[in-house]
Design a protein around this motif. Sequence first.
Motif, PDB file in Angstrom:
ATOM      1  N   TRP A  63       0.814  -1.213   0.000  1.00 40.88           N
ATOM      2  CA  TRP A  63       0.000   0.000   0.000  1.00 40.88           C
ATOM      3  C   TRP A  63       0.847   1.263   0.000  1.00 40.88           C
ATOM      4  CZ3 TRP A  63      -4.962  -0.682   3.384  1.00 40.88           C
ATOM      5  CH2 TRP A  63      -5.630  -1.842   2.994  1.00 40.88           C
ATOM      6  N   GLU A  64       2.082   1.155   0.454  1.00 36.28           N
ATOM      7  CA  GLU A  64       2.963   2.327   0.447  1.00 36.28           C
ATOM      8  C   GLU A  64       3.352   2.732  -0.971  1.00 36.28           C
ATOM      9  OE1 GLU A  64       6.264   1.544   3.028  1.00 36.28           O
ATOM     10  OE2 GLU A  64       5.063   1.930   4.826  1.00 36.28           O
ATOM     11  N   LYS A  65       3.081   1.892  -1.954  1.00 40.96           N
ATOM     12  CA  LYS A  65       3.407   2.180  -3.351  1.00 40.96           C
ATOM     13  C   LYS A  65       2.225   2.774  -4.115  1.00 40.96           C
ATOM     14  CE  LYS A  65       7.598   0.781  -3.117  1.00 40.96           C
ATOM     15  NZ  LYS A  65       8.667   1.749  -3.192  1.00 40.96           N
ATOM     16  N   MET A  66       1.142   3.097  -3.433  1.00 39.51           N
ATOM     17  CA  MET A  66      -0.052   3.582  -4.119  1.00 39.51           C
ATOM     18  C   MET A  66       0.190   4.875  -4.896  1.00 39.51           C
ATOM     19  SD  MET A  66      -2.338   1.411  -4.059  1.00 39.51           S
ATOM     20  CE  MET A  66      -0.962   0.268  -4.073  1.00 39.51           C
ATOM     21  N   ASP A  67       0.886   5.837  -4.292  1.00 38.89           N
ATOM     22  CA  ASP A  67       1.149   7.094  -5.008  1.00 38.89           C
ATOM     23  C   ASP A  67       1.900   6.823  -6.308  1.00 38.89           C
ATOM     24  OD1 ASP A  67      -0.158   8.782  -3.256  1.00 38.89           O
ATOM     25  OD2 ASP A  67       1.637   9.203  -2.072  1.00 38.89           O
ATOM     26  N   TYR A  68       2.922   5.972  -6.227  1.00 35.74           N
ATOM     27  CA  TYR A  68       3.682   5.607  -7.419  1.00 35.74           C
ATOM     28  C   TYR A  68       2.781   4.936  -8.453  1.00 35.74           C
ATOM     29  CZ  TYR A  68       6.420   2.688 -10.498  1.00 35.74           C
ATOM     30  OH  TYR A  68       6.912   2.055 -11.608  1.00 35.74           O
ATOM     31  N   LEU A  69       1.994   3.943  -8.022  1.00 31.02           N
ATOM     32  CA  LEU A  69       1.137   3.208  -8.952  1.00 31.02           C
ATOM     33  C   LEU A  69       0.096   4.111  -9.601  1.00 31.02           C
ATOM     34  CD1 LEU A  69       0.559  -0.126  -6.985  1.00 31.02           C
ATOM     35  CD2 LEU A  69       2.122   0.288  -8.894  1.00 31.02           C
ATOM     36  N   GLN A  71       0.335   7.258 -10.187  1.00 31.49           N
ATOM     37  CA  GLN A  71       0.990   8.151 -11.149  1.00 31.49           C
ATOM     38  C   GLN A  71       1.510   7.394 -12.359  1.00 31.49           C
ATOM     39  OE1 GLN A  71       3.975  10.445  -9.111  1.00 31.49           O
ATOM     40  NE2 GLN A  71       2.471  11.578  -7.908  1.00 31.49           N
ATOM     41  N   ALA A  72       2.108   6.239 -12.143  1.00 30.53           N
ATOM     42  CA  ALA A  72       2.711   5.473 -13.241  1.00 30.53           C
ATOM     43  C   ALA A  72       1.669   4.769 -14.101  1.00 30.53           C
ATOM     44  CB  ALA A  72       3.708   4.454 -12.685  1.00 30.53           C
ATOM     45  N   TYR A  73       0.522   4.403 -13.508  1.00 26.84           N
ATOM     46  CA  TYR A  73      -0.517   3.653 -14.214  1.00 26.84           C
ATOM     47  C   TYR A  73      -1.883   4.294 -13.963  1.00 26.84           C
ATOM     48  CZ  TYR A  73       3.374   0.406 -14.029  1.00 26.84           C
ATOM     49  OH  TYR A  73       4.618  -0.147 -14.124  1.00 26.84           O
ATOM     50  N   PRO A  74      -2.093   5.501 -14.466  1.00 29.33           N
ATOM     51  CA  PRO A  74      -3.320   6.238 -14.147  1.00 29.33           C
ATOM     52  C   PRO A  74      -4.609   5.566 -14.633  1.00 29.33           C
ATOM     53  CG  PRO A  74      -2.094   7.359 -15.873  1.00 29.33           C
ATOM     54  CD  PRO A  74      -1.224   6.251 -15.364  1.00 29.33           C
ATOM     55  N   GLU A  75      -4.536   4.723 -15.632  1.00 31.85           N
ATOM     56  CA  GLU A  75      -5.726   4.048 -16.156  1.00 31.85           C
ATOM     57  C   GLU A  75      -5.976   2.699 -15.494  1.00 31.85           C
ATOM     58  OE1 GLU A  75      -7.719   5.628 -18.341  1.00 31.85           O
ATOM     59  OE2 GLU A  75      -6.326   7.306 -18.133  1.00 31.85           O
ATOM     60  N   CYS A  76      -5.065   2.254 -14.651  1.00 31.26           N
ATOM     61  CA  CYS A  76      -5.133   0.930 -14.027  1.00 31.26           C
ATOM     62  C   CYS A  76      -6.086   0.950 -12.833  1.00 31.26           C
ATOM     63  CB  CYS A  76      -3.731   0.516 -13.566  1.00 31.26           C
ATOM     64  SG  CYS A  76      -3.635  -1.138 -12.887  1.00 31.26           S
ATOM     65  N   GLY A  93     -11.937   8.528  -1.815  1.00 31.35           N
ATOM     66  CA  GLY A  93     -12.474   9.240  -2.973  1.00 31.35           C
ATOM     67  C   GLY A  93     -11.834   8.863  -4.292  1.00 31.35           C
ATOM     68  N   ARG A  94     -10.844   8.021  -4.286  1.00 27.56           N
ATOM     69  CA  ARG A  94     -10.202   7.559  -5.527  1.00 27.56           C
ATOM     70  C   ARG A  94     -10.998   6.378  -6.067  1.00 27.56           C
ATOM     71  NH1 ARG A  94      -4.517   9.515  -6.629  1.00 27.56           N
ATOM     72  NH2 ARG A  94      -4.026  10.725  -4.789  1.00 27.56           N
ATOM     73  N   THR A  95     -11.690   6.586  -7.162  1.00 28.22           N
ATOM     74  CA  THR A  95     -12.542   5.535  -7.707  1.00 28.22           C
ATOM     75  C   THR A  95     -11.748   4.392  -8.327  1.00 28.22           C
ATOM     76  OG1 THR A  95     -12.747   6.733  -9.784  1.00 28.22           O
ATOM     77  CG2 THR A  95     -14.463   7.098  -8.124  1.00 28.22           C
ATOM     78  N   SER A  96     -10.474   4.616  -8.640  1.00 26.17           N
ATOM     79  CA  SER A  96      -9.667   3.560  -9.242  1.00 26.17           C
ATOM     80  C   SER A  96      -9.039   2.648  -8.191  1.00 26.17           C
ATOM     81  CB  SER A  96      -8.570   4.166 -10.116  1.00 26.17           C
ATOM     82  OG  SER A  96      -7.700   4.954  -9.339  1.00 26.17           O
TER      83      SER A  96
END
Length: 113
Positions: A63-69, A71-76, A93-96
Amino acid sequence: MNKKKIVIIDDEEDLCHLMKTYLVELNYDVFLANTLGTGLTLMKEVSPDIVFIDNNLPDGLGWEKMDYLLQAYPECKINLISAYKYLPPELTGRTSVKILEKPLSLSTLKNYL
């Protein structure tokens, strides 16, 4: 038509294989990793449409990698797996991003695709 790609990052190998078997039957390409490092490398190679990532992994907290994920995979679509249901405030509030609580039920897995 290309199949959607799913990466599962979880150190519970039996769970990974059960999920893979189920998702392959639903016509997804599924890739498995049992550590955070391997999973992040795999994501770069595969560029998935959907990821399932456990929090407590042998080499770090997923879960600590969420910001990276994000940003790196905005459509994922990102699905966080945990033994307890908790959504960090920064992800509200993040629907993804969704949370799956263990133990998982394969019948509810469709809700996270």
